[in-house]
Design a protein around this motif. Structure first.
Motif, PDB file in Angstrom:
ATOM      1  N   ASP A 663     -45.472 -51.141  77.333  1.00 30.52           N
ATOM      2  CA  ASP A 663     -46.460 -51.011  78.566  1.00 30.52           C
ATOM      3  C   ASP A 663     -47.316 -49.708  78.168  1.00 30.52           C
ATOM      4  OD1 ASP A 663     -44.908 -48.645  77.983  1.00 30.52           O
ATOM      5  OD2 ASP A 663     -44.142 -48.306  80.092  1.00 30.52           O
ATOM      6  N   ASN A 664     -47.910 -50.098  77.031  1.00 27.12           N
ATOM      7  CA  ASN A 664     -48.797 -49.187  76.041  1.00 27.12           C
ATOM      8  C   ASN A 664     -48.655 -47.733  76.080  1.00 27.12           C
ATOM      9  OD1 ASN A 664     -50.312 -51.804  76.164  1.00 27.12           O
ATOM     10  ND2 ASN A 664     -51.528 -51.009  78.068  1.00 27.12           N
ATOM     11  N   GLY A 665     -47.353 -47.348  75.658  1.00 24.68           N
ATOM     12  CA  GLY A 665     -46.931 -46.090  75.543  1.00 24.68           C
ATOM     13  C   GLY A 665     -46.398 -45.981  74.173  1.00 24.68           C
ATOM     14  N   ILE A 666     -45.780 -44.583  74.018  1.00 26.09           N
ATOM     15  CA  ILE A 666     -45.319 -44.214  72.656  1.00 26.09           C
ATOM     16  C   ILE A 666     -44.030 -43.443  72.903  1.00 26.09           C
ATOM     17  CG2 ILE A 666     -45.403 -43.179  70.455  1.00 26.09           C
ATOM     18  CD1 ILE A 666     -48.347 -43.425  70.830  1.00 26.09           C
ATOM     19  N   LYS A 667     -42.751 -43.882  72.415  1.00 21.98           N
ATOM     20  CA  LYS A 667     -41.716 -43.038  72.679  1.00 21.98           C
ATOM     21  C   LYS A 667     -41.433 -42.361  71.438  1.00 21.98           C
ATOM     22  CE  LYS A 667     -39.259 -45.929  76.136  1.00 21.98           C
ATOM     23  NZ  LYS A 667     -37.870 -46.528  76.527  1.00 21.98           N
ATOM     24  N   ILE A 668     -41.082 -41.190  71.578  1.00 20.40           N
ATOM     25  CA  ILE A 668     -40.901 -40.010  70.360  1.00 20.40           C
ATOM     26  C   ILE A 668     -39.211 -39.897  70.447  1.00 20.40           C
ATOM     27  CG2 ILE A 668     -41.031 -37.636  69.290  1.00 20.40           C
ATOM     28  CD1 ILE A 668     -43.523 -39.679  69.415  1.00 20.40           C
ATOM     29  N   LEU A 669     -38.546 -40.286  69.514  1.00 19.64           N
ATOM     30  CA  LEU A 669     -37.204 -40.134  69.058  1.00 19.64           C
ATOM     31  C   LEU A 669     -37.055 -38.847  68.122  1.00 19.64           C
ATOM     32  CD1 LEU A 669     -37.775 -43.125  69.984  1.00 19.64           C
ATOM     33  CD2 LEU A 669     -35.492 -43.726  69.069  1.00 19.64           C
ATOM     34  N   ALA A 670     -35.777 -38.416  68.164  1.00 21.77           N
ATOM     35  CA  ALA A 670     -35.479 -37.155  67.455  1.00 21.77           C
ATOM     36  C   ALA A 670     -34.091 -37.171  67.033  1.00 21.77           C
ATOM     37  CB  ALA A 670     -35.927 -35.976  68.090  1.00 21.77           C
ATOM     38  N   ASN A 671     -33.732 -36.511  66.048  1.00 17.48           N
ATOM     39  CA  ASN A 671     -32.233 -36.196  65.810  1.00 17.48           C
ATOM     40  C   ASN A 671     -32.151 -34.661  66.092  1.00 17.48           C
ATOM     41  OD1 ASN A 671     -33.563 -34.457  63.760  1.00 17.48           O
ATOM     42  ND2 ASN A 671     -32.644 -35.776  61.934  1.00 17.48           N
ATOM     43  N   ALA A 672     -30.916 -34.029  65.968  1.00 17.75           N
ATOM     44  CA  ALA A 672     -30.705 -32.686  66.218  1.00 17.75           C
ATOM     45  C   ALA A 672     -31.617 -31.682  65.853  1.00 17.75           C
ATOM     46  CB  ALA A 672     -29.311 -32.455  65.818  1.00 17.75           C
ATOM     47  N   ASP A 673     -32.206 -32.065  64.528  1.00 21.26           N
ATOM     48  CA  ASP A 673     -33.164 -31.111  63.946  1.00 21.26           C
ATOM     49  C   ASP A 673     -34.439 -31.321  64.598  1.00 21.26           C
ATOM     50  OD1 ASP A 673     -31.621 -29.695  62.075  1.00 21.26           O
ATOM     51  OD2 ASP A 673     -31.196 -31.578  60.822  1.00 21.26           O
ATOM     52  N   GLY A 674     -34.765 -32.358  64.856  1.00 26.47           N
ATOM     53  CA  GLY A 674     -36.220 -32.843  65.588  1.00 26.47           C
ATOM     54  C   GLY A 674     -36.090 -32.260  66.746  1.00 26.47           C
ATOM     55  N   ILE A 675     -35.152 -32.365  67.634  1.00 26.43           N
ATOM     56  CA  ILE A 675     -35.075 -31.572  69.012  1.00 26.43           C
ATOM     57  C   ILE A 675     -35.260 -30.047  69.070  1.00 26.43           C
ATOM     58  CG2 ILE A 675     -33.528 -31.139  70.978  1.00 26.43           C
ATOM     59  CD1 ILE A 675     -32.336 -33.988  70.345  1.00 26.43           C
ATOM     60  N   ARG A 676     -34.376 -29.565  67.931  1.00 29.37           N
ATOM     61  CA  ARG A 676     -34.801 -28.043  67.575  1.00 29.37           C
ATOM     62  C   ARG A 676     -36.018 -27.612  67.463  1.00 29.37           C
ATOM     63  NH1 ARG A 676     -31.606 -26.976  63.121  1.00 29.37           N
ATOM     64  NH2 ARG A 676     -30.038 -27.681  64.451  1.00 29.37           N
ATOM     65  N   LEU A 677     -36.511 -28.638  66.607  1.00 29.18           N
ATOM     66  CA  LEU A 677     -38.188 -28.302  66.329  1.00 29.18           C
ATOM     67  C   LEU A 677     -38.976 -28.493  67.536  1.00 29.18           C
ATOM     68  CD1 LEU A 677     -40.749 -28.376  64.468  1.00 29.18           C
ATOM     69  CD2 LEU A 677     -40.512 -30.704  63.955  1.00 29.18           C
ATOM     70  N   LEU A 678     -38.831 -29.357  68.219  1.00 26.22           N
ATOM     71  CA  LEU A 678     -39.594 -29.698  69.383  1.00 26.22           C
ATOM     72  C   LEU A 678     -39.511 -28.482  70.444  1.00 26.22           C
ATOM     73  CD1 LEU A 678     -39.624 -33.353  69.927  1.00 26.22           C
ATOM     74  CD2 LEU A 678     -41.315 -32.043  68.980  1.00 26.22           C
ATOM     75  N   ARG A 679     -38.245 -28.060  70.817  1.00 21.46           N
ATOM     76  CA  ARG A 679     -37.896 -26.745  71.516  1.00 21.46           C
ATOM     77  C   ARG A 679     -38.643 -25.700  71.014  1.00 21.46           C
ATOM     78  NH1 ARG A 679     -31.645 -28.272  72.487  1.00 21.46           N
ATOM     79  NH2 ARG A 679     -31.836 -29.778  74.136  1.00 21.46           N
ATOM     80  N   THR A 680     -38.773 -25.217  69.574  1.00 22.04           N
ATOM     81  CA  THR A 680     -39.116 -24.188  69.048  1.00 22.04           C
ATOM     82  C   THR A 680     -40.639 -24.147  69.384  1.00 22.04           C
ATOM     83  OG1 THR A 680     -37.561 -24.166  67.323  1.00 22.04           O
ATOM     84  CG2 THR A 680     -39.719 -22.929  67.137  1.00 22.04           C
TER      85      THR A 680
END
Length: 921
Positions: A663-680
């Motif tokens: 549907d012309n979008g992008i999903k961003i997937l993360a592991n635990a460290d990626g989630i921590r990075l994004l929350r920071t």
């Protein structure tokens, strides 16, 4: 050309010189471009052999290669022009003006006009600048001294001004050694063979006399033969039979510019044709000798790969690994599965970005790893900050200079002004990115933070679609590599857009490219739609390798992050897909990964991460493999909605994964460290300058390595500071003891989160006082040049001062640095750039200036008229707009140096066109 082939040219040059083939020597110097004979050049200039001078120079540089080259050719042609005028040969002078000097008018039209006006003078010495011109001989001598300085400073002549130190008749010596070796391999060697030809290998007939000495009882090398004649074979002593080399890596078969000395002939023959026989080496390994299984014979081409003798009991496959990997690095038992697990894979969907049109290509910023650039099928390029889910910049497809385009492109755009993005990619340092379009064009954009993407270069790269784009560093200079529908690969200077190399040889459109390097050897893999794979060095000698992709598929190639392992993934016309790892030394597939499905349309996309995992977008899913296991490790559908063959891309640390949706979008997937990075990132307010912010925090670690006591580095000289010293925008100190640094290579450690650093200690800063031998005056304005090579100041007395950093061993880039003092620069004329200050009070004036984008011009005012100066000559090009009102702010148009915005003291803003010398608004 390989390093050994290059050295062979020097040996031939020495031989030709010793045999007195003088013209041939200089012709080979010119054709090869390996050695610039300054003495020969001096003789030609002194004798006024101008056509020969330019012909010889053409083997090393062209007029528009760089500013040094331009100056060299200009000085030569100017001297030729002045000599014609001195001889009163006006017809010849006009011919030189039109044919030779006209080309420089595009760079300095006023100078060309001034040169043209010399035709109107009875004696050109009446021109003030030429009043000291003496006779022809002295003028040539002065010019020659200037030319030598320019040549020595020109980077294109670097390493070409010194002939290698060789013993006399080195080529004869090598031939004699080869003959000895051939004689030693004879089944029935004679004591005194009669060798009459070099066209075929030497062999002895049936023995009629004494047998030649055995290599076992004689020294490996005897005395070196004297120059001038072939000595008897016994002069060298016989050669010991040479064990064959083990299979070399790609770097080995391509070339060996290794700085270490080449092995002596006693170690075995030097493979001068190794580069040309690359395919044979790749497809057929040589058999190790049977007489000493623990002994490695290292040819010059394999020396940097095979650093030591092979220990007993280790397989050939292990010993064929690159030198920076231990022999056990790829054995599954040694890695320890505890270091990595499927939990390290980014499998959790954390956000969806609405792109608006179908995603064709994506790439994460190499340093600021939450920046994602995306290209679409509608030609749109968007820059996302995934931490805040903010789309911070958008560029739609638009040809910047339509009039400069070829007629086929103009015709194509007139009927359909749309194009799809085929590839977007960041440069290695993240300061710019490239966009390859489906119609002829490549765009390069610069990005230095905030929401601004600046147009950098527009290149009409190929006829038809530009299928792929990548960056590389041949000759330590950033370049852009492109390939296209026209079956050609091209290399461009990323700064100027100058075309550097063209590689031809594919019989079908080139689908993808993969530049890489092994130690200091730069090369490019290319793949075509007919399934052919080729490899190229940065020369004009054709492809070094030609073999088939699995299933004759349209294939993309990629190395693991450490550059040690090579993979490819593609789909053929029957819809069969192949994901494989290559054995570089064999040119053969090392392992084929299972689990890819058959498709009716499209080519499967893949990526690598952590030197451990592979991922591919296939069958509406993301599939993962362990690099050392051919079976599928895991597959996820990312909560559904993916394309049949989605586009995927890991960030550099492998903790985030972007995947395109239907549907012309992008999903961003993360592991635990990626989630921590994004929350920071989400928990803090960032300065609008983003990338330009100085604070740096290492990304969370992956795996079990590292200490719990992490230090945080600052961007000032990469110094480290305690975590307590880090302060956010809201002055909230944070304890970083839960962040574990990953022990990795230097490039990986550049992965950081944005934070501001509080500078509290003088040791965190460096200072430098700029030398100034002019009158000391208060500095009113100060600016770095856009290139970062100089500083320009405007003093209160309306005089400009320019400091330039020299390029030398201490400062190879010539960039501004505190490690070395710059030089206060002035042109040879000694003039100063001085603003008009007539009828003005300097104390009441508001000084202002602006630099053009290419640093060629500065526009300035100190309360009086506005002046436009040439930064190379300091000459005043024009003055305009006398006060009142006086100018208080100046700005060049970013795409046209002839359009100038002027802010006035009465609060008005005027737009001035230099071409027509009038205010347009």
């Amino acid at each position: 050309m390989s390093s050994l082939s290059r050295e062979l040219v020097f040996l031939i040059l020495q031989f030709l010189d010793e045999e007195k083939f003088k013209e041939t020597v200089h012709k080979l110097e010119q054709d090869s471009g390996f050695f610039f004979n300054m003495r020969y050049f001096e003789d030609m200039v002194t004798n006024g052999e101008w056509d020969e001078v330019e012909k010889y120079l053409s083997g090393f540089t062209k007029v528009d290669d760089n500013r040094y080259s331009m100056k060299i050719f200009f000085e030569i042609r100017k001297q030729k022009y002045l000599e014609a005028l001195d001889k009163r040969d006006r017809a010849k002078a006009v011919e030189i003006l039109v044919k030779d000097l006209k080309v420089f008018s595009a760079f300095n039209e006023d100078l060309f006009k001034e040169i043209t006006q010399l035709l109107t003078l009875e004696n050109f010495r009446d021109n003030e600048q030429l009043s000291k011109y003496g006779d022809t001989k002295s003028a040539r001598g002065i010019m020659l001294a200037e030319l030598k300085k320019l040549i020595e400073a020109n980077p294109l002549f670097r390493d070409k001004l010194q002939f290698p130190s060789l013993k006399n008749s080195r080529l004869r010596t090598l031939i004699n050694q080869s003959l000895n070796w051939q004689h030693q391999l004879c089944k029935n060697p004679r004591a005194n063979p009669d060798i009459k030809t070099l066209f075929v290998d030497h062999t002895c007939g049936q023995p009629n006399g004494a047998r030649a000495p055995s290599p076992v009882t004689n020294p490996l090398m005897g005395a070196v033969p004297k120059a001038g004649a072939f000595p008897p074979l016994s002069a060298h002593g016989p050669f010991q039979p040479t064990p064959a080399a083990l299979p070399t890596s790609l770097a080995g078969w391509m070339a060996n510019p290794s700085p270490v000395p080449h092995p002596s002939p006693s170690a075995g023959p030097i493979a001068l044709t190794a580069a040309n026989n690359a395919a044979a080496i790749l497809k057929r390994p040589r058999t190790p000798p049977t007489n000493n299984s623990a002994m490695d014979y290292q040819t010059a081409d394999s020396e940097h790969v095979l650093k030591r003798s092979r220990p007993f009991g280790i397989s050939d496959e292990v010993n064929n690994l690159s030198v920076n990997i231990l022999p056990v690095a790829y054995t599954p038992q040694s890695l320890g599965q505890s270091s990595y697990s499927t939990d390290d894979l980014p499998k959790t969907v954390v956000m969806t970005l609405n792109q608006g049109s179908a995603v064709k290509s994506m790439d994460f910023h190499p340093v600021q790893q939450i920046l994602l650039v995306v290209g679409t099928n509608m030609g749109d390029v968007m820059l996302w900050e995934v931490g805040s889910r903010e789309r911070i910049a958008v560029k739609s497809f638009k040809v910047w200079e339509l009039g400069a385009c070829s007629m086929p492109l103009q015709a194509s755009l007139s009927s359909d002004y749309t194009a799809s993005v085929n590839r977007v990619m960041w440069s290695p340092d993240g300061t710019l990115f490239g966009v390859a379009y489906s119609k002829h064009i490549v765009h390069l954009y610069t990005y230095h933070g905030g929401d601004e993407l600046r147009n950098h270069l527009e290149i009409e790269a190929h006829v038809g679609s530009v299928n792929d784009l990548a960056f590389s560093y041949p000759n330590k200079q950033l370049s852009v590599v492109t390939c296209g529908e026209d079956r050609v690969i091209k290399v461009w200077d990323a700064v100027t857009g100058t075309k550097q190399y063209i590689f031809e040889g594919h019989e079908s459109p080139v689908y993808s490219i993969c530049p890489h390097h092994k130690e200091n050897i730069q090369f490019i893999f290319s793949t075509a739609t007919d399934g052919k794979i080729k490899a190229w060095l940065y020369d004009n000698l054709g492809s070094r390798v030609d073999y088939d992709a699995p299933g004759h598929s349209s294939t993309m190639m990629a190395y693991s992050a450490d550059g040690a392992r090579l993979f490819s993934c593609g789909t053929n016309k029957e819809g069969e897909s192949y994901l494989v790892e290559w054995n570089e030394s064999e040119g053969a597939v090392k392992r084929t990964y299972h689990g890819l499905g058959k498709r009716s349309v499209g080519v499967v996309q893949f990526d690598t991460t952590k030197n451990r995992f592979l991922a591919a977008g296939d069958e509406f899913m993301i599939k993962f493999w362990d690099m050392d296991n051919v079976n599928l490790l895991a597959s996820i559908d990312a909560d559904g909605g993916l394309q049949a063959s989605p586009c995927i891309r890991f960030n550099k640390e492998g903790i985030l994964l972007a995947v395109s949706t239907n549907d012309n979008g992008i999903k961003i997937l993360a592991n635990a460290d990626g989630i921590r990075l994004l929350r920071t990132v989400e928990s803090r307010t960032f300065d609008a300058s983003r990338v330009a912010s100085a604070a740096i925090v290492k990304a969370p670690a992956i795996g079990t390595f590292g200490s719990a006591n992490a230090n945080v580095g600052t961007s000032l000289g990469e110094r480290t500071a305690p975590a307590a010293a880090m302060v956010g925008m809201s002055n909230d100190s944070r304890n970083f003891t839960d962040v574990k640094p990953k022990i990795a290579d230097e490039a990986v450690e550049k992965s950081r989160i944005w934070k501001l650093t509080e500078i509290t200690e003088p040791s965190q800063c460096r200072s430098l006082r700029l030398p100034d031998n002019l009158t000391a005056m208060r500095v009113s304005r100060l600016i770095y040049t856009n290139s970062g090579l100089a500083i320009l100041a405007l003093a209160s007395n309306a005089v400009h001062k320019l400091w330039k950093w020299p390029r030398n061993e201490r400062n190879s880039t010539g960039k501004a640095t505190t490690n070395q003092a710059p030089q206060l620069w002035q042109p040879p004329s000694g003039i100063l750039m001085t603003n008009d200050i007539s009828d003005t009070n300097p104390e009441d004036a508001v000084p202002c200036f602006a630099l053009s984008k290419n640093d060629s011009y500065v526009m300035s005012a100190s309360g009086g008229k506005i002046s436009l100066f040439n930064m190379m000559t300091f000459k005043t090009m024009t003055t305009f707009m006398p006060p009142p009102p006086a100018a208080t702010f100046l700005a060049f148009h970013p795409q046209d140096n002839n359009i100038i915005a002027i802010g006035m003291e009465d609060s008005s803003i005027q737009i001035y066109n230099v071409r027509v010398d009038e205010v347009v608004i």
